[in-house]
Scaffold this motif. Structure first.
Motif, short mmCIF file in Angstrom:
data_model
loop_
_atom_site.label_atom_id
_atom_site.label_comp_id
_atom_site.label_asym_id
_atom_site.label_seq_id
_atom_site.Cartn_x
_atom_site.Cartn_y
_atom_site.Cartn_z
N ASP A 51 7.52 21.42 -25.88
CA ASP A 51 7.63 20.08 -25.32
C ASP A 51 9.11 19.70 -25.28
O ASP A 51 9.93 20.22 -26.05
N LEU A 52 9.47 18.80 -24.37
CA LEU A 52 10.88 18.38 -24.27
C LEU A 52 11.19 17.13 -25.08
O LEU A 52 12.26 17.01 -25.66
N ASN A 53 10.26 16.18 -25.10
CA ASN A 53 10.52 14.91 -25.80
C ASN A 53 10.18 15.06 -27.29
O ASN A 53 9.10 14.69 -27.74
N LEU A 54 11.12 15.62 -28.03
CA LEU A 54 10.88 15.90 -29.45
C LEU A 54 11.75 15.04 -30.36
O LEU A 54 12.89 14.72 -30.01
N PRO A 55 11.25 14.69 -31.55
CA PRO A 55 12.09 14.01 -32.54
C PRO A 55 13.17 14.96 -33.08
O PRO A 55 13.02 16.17 -33.04
N LYS A 56 14.24 14.38 -33.58
CA LYS A 56 15.33 15.07 -34.28
C LYS A 56 16.21 15.90 -33.35
O LYS A 56 17.42 15.70 -33.29
N ASP A 86 14.48 17.60 -13.98
CA ASP A 86 14.11 18.02 -15.33
C ASP A 86 13.65 19.48 -15.33
O ASP A 86 13.99 20.26 -16.23
N LYS A 87 12.88 19.85 -14.30
CA LYS A 87 12.42 21.24 -14.21
C LYS A 87 13.61 22.18 -14.02
O LYS A 87 13.68 23.23 -14.66
N ILE A 88 14.52 21.79 -13.16
CA ILE A 88 15.71 22.63 -12.92
C ILE A 88 16.51 22.77 -14.21
O ILE A 88 16.97 23.87 -14.56
N ALA A 89 16.71 21.65 -14.93
CA ALA A 89 17.48 21.69 -16.18
C ALA A 89 16.82 22.64 -17.18
O ALA A 89 17.50 23.44 -17.82
N GLY A 90 15.50 22.57 -17.31
CA GLY A 90 14.80 23.45 -18.23
C GLY A 90 14.92 24.91 -17.85
O GLY A 90 15.19 25.77 -18.70
N ASP A 92 17.23 26.23 -15.98
CA ASP A 92 18.64 26.65 -16.03
C ASP A 92 19.10 27.02 -17.44
O ASP A 92 20.00 27.85 -17.59
N VAL A 93 18.50 26.42 -18.46
CA VAL A 93 18.94 26.74 -19.82
C VAL A 93 18.08 27.85 -20.44
O VAL A 93 18.26 28.18 -21.62
N GLY A 94 17.16 28.41 -19.66
CA GLY A 94 16.47 29.60 -20.15
C GLY A 94 14.97 29.57 -20.24
O GLY A 94 14.37 30.51 -20.75
N ALA A 95 14.31 28.52 -19.72
CA ALA A 95 12.84 28.52 -19.72
C ALA A 95 12.33 29.54 -18.71
O ALA A 95 12.96 29.79 -17.68
N ASN A 96 11.17 30.13 -19.00
CA ASN A 96 10.56 31.09 -18.09
C ASN A 96 9.54 30.45 -17.17
O ASN A 96 9.21 30.98 -16.11
N ASP A 97 9.03 29.28 -17.58
CA ASP A 97 8.05 28.56 -16.76
C ASP A 97 8.05 27.11 -17.20
O ASP A 97 8.56 26.77 -18.28
N TYR A 98 7.48 26.23 -16.35
CA TYR A 98 7.51 24.79 -16.61
C TYR A 98 6.21 24.19 -16.12
O TYR A 98 5.82 24.38 -14.97
N MET A 99 5.51 23.48 -17.00
CA MET A 99 4.29 22.77 -16.62
C MET A 99 4.44 21.30 -16.98
O MET A 99 4.91 20.96 -18.06
N ALA A 100 4.02 20.43 -16.05
CA ALA A 100 4.10 18.99 -16.29
C ALA A 100 2.78 18.48 -16.86
O ALA A 100 1.70 18.97 -16.51
N LYS A 101 2.87 17.53 -17.77
CA LYS A 101 1.69 16.86 -18.29
C LYS A 101 1.26 15.78 -17.30
O LYS A 101 2.11 15.15 -16.68
N PRO A 102 -0.03 15.49 -17.16
CA PRO A 102 -1.18 16.18 -17.80
C PRO A 102 -1.40 17.56 -17.15
O PRO A 102 -0.95 17.81 -16.03
N PHE A 103 -2.10 18.42 -17.85
CA PHE A 103 -2.29 19.78 -17.37
C PHE A 103 -3.70 20.24 -17.71
O PHE A 103 -4.40 19.63 -18.53
#
Length: 229
Positions: A51-56, A86-90, A92-103
């Motif tokens: 997940d992207l919206n994480l505490p800390k 947001d998908k591009i940013a993810g 670009d920093v090394g994600a292999n795939d991206y899914m948006a909530k809800p899913f």
């Protein structure tokens, strides 16, 4: 296969974890960015659902840190941030795939499975060896096209050995990828499962032993040229 699920929404974390376990995955969970990095540094995961919206520590920063010490692990971002930027940013920093909530969970599992096939360079969901075959999508084992009834852990052991069938794999490595991180490495759990698996295969294969072991070294698929551990 072993997956780390990083999700601060505890109900969703529980749902994803339970769903993946039903499909036979070993699952660890983390509720914030700091915890996810600690786990990723000390455990050997085959994939991370992040997940992207994480505490800390934000998910994007977690991914950046992970890529500093692990370039190969497959990372699937699962986030409410659905904008293209947001998908591009993810990615670009090394994600292999991206899914948006809800899913839909079935799509999540299918994408995760596709990423793992890519990691192990599998072009098909079925892996064959003589009269023996496994289906990585259905999590099933066949001998001469006859379905063999096995537990999820028994299937997981065999799947890992088949994916790495050119190597001898230590019991510790199998446990690392088939059980979650709470498993006691010194318990008899692994031996019970692998002995049960061998007995079930012997019913259909007789003297044609597929899973063999070299004492003190590890386990392997019989009839394949092996490298050292």
């Amino acid at each position: 296969m072993k997956v780390l699920v990083v999700e601060d929404d505890l109900s969703m974390q529980k749902a994803i974890g339970m769903g993946l376990r039903k499909f036979g995955y070993a699952v660890d969970v983390a509720s914030d960015g700091e915890q996810s990095l600690r786990l990723a540094q000390v455990n050997e995961y085959d994939a991370i659902v992040l997940d992207l919206n994480l505490p800390k520590i934000d998910g994007i920063d977690v991914l950046k840190e992970i890529r500093k010490f692990n370039q190969e692990i497959k990372v699937l971002i699962l986030s409410a941030r659905s904008e293209v930027e947001d998908k591009i940013a993810g990615l670009d920093v090394g994600a292999n795939d991206y899914m948006a909530k809800p899913f839909h969970f079935k799509e999540l599992e299918a994408r995760l499975r596709a990423l793992l096939r890519r990691k192990f360079i599998l072009t098909d969901t079925r892996i064959s060896h003589g009269d023996f075959q496994i289906d990585t999508a259905l999590k099933q084992i066949y001998v001469r096209n006859q379905l063999i009834d096995v537990t999820k852990k028994e299937y997981g052991i065999l799947e890992y050995l088949m994916i790495h069938k050119d190597k001898i794999i230590s019991a510790e490595e199998i446990i690392e990828h088939v059980w979650d991180s709470q498993t006691d490495l010194f318990s008899n759990t692994f031996k019970v499962h692998i002995n049960s698996l061998k007995k079930k295969l012997a019913v259909h294969l007789g003297d044609q032993e597929i899973v063999r072991n070299t004492r003190g070294i590890g386990y392997f698929i019989a009839g394949v040229q092996h490298e050292s551990v």
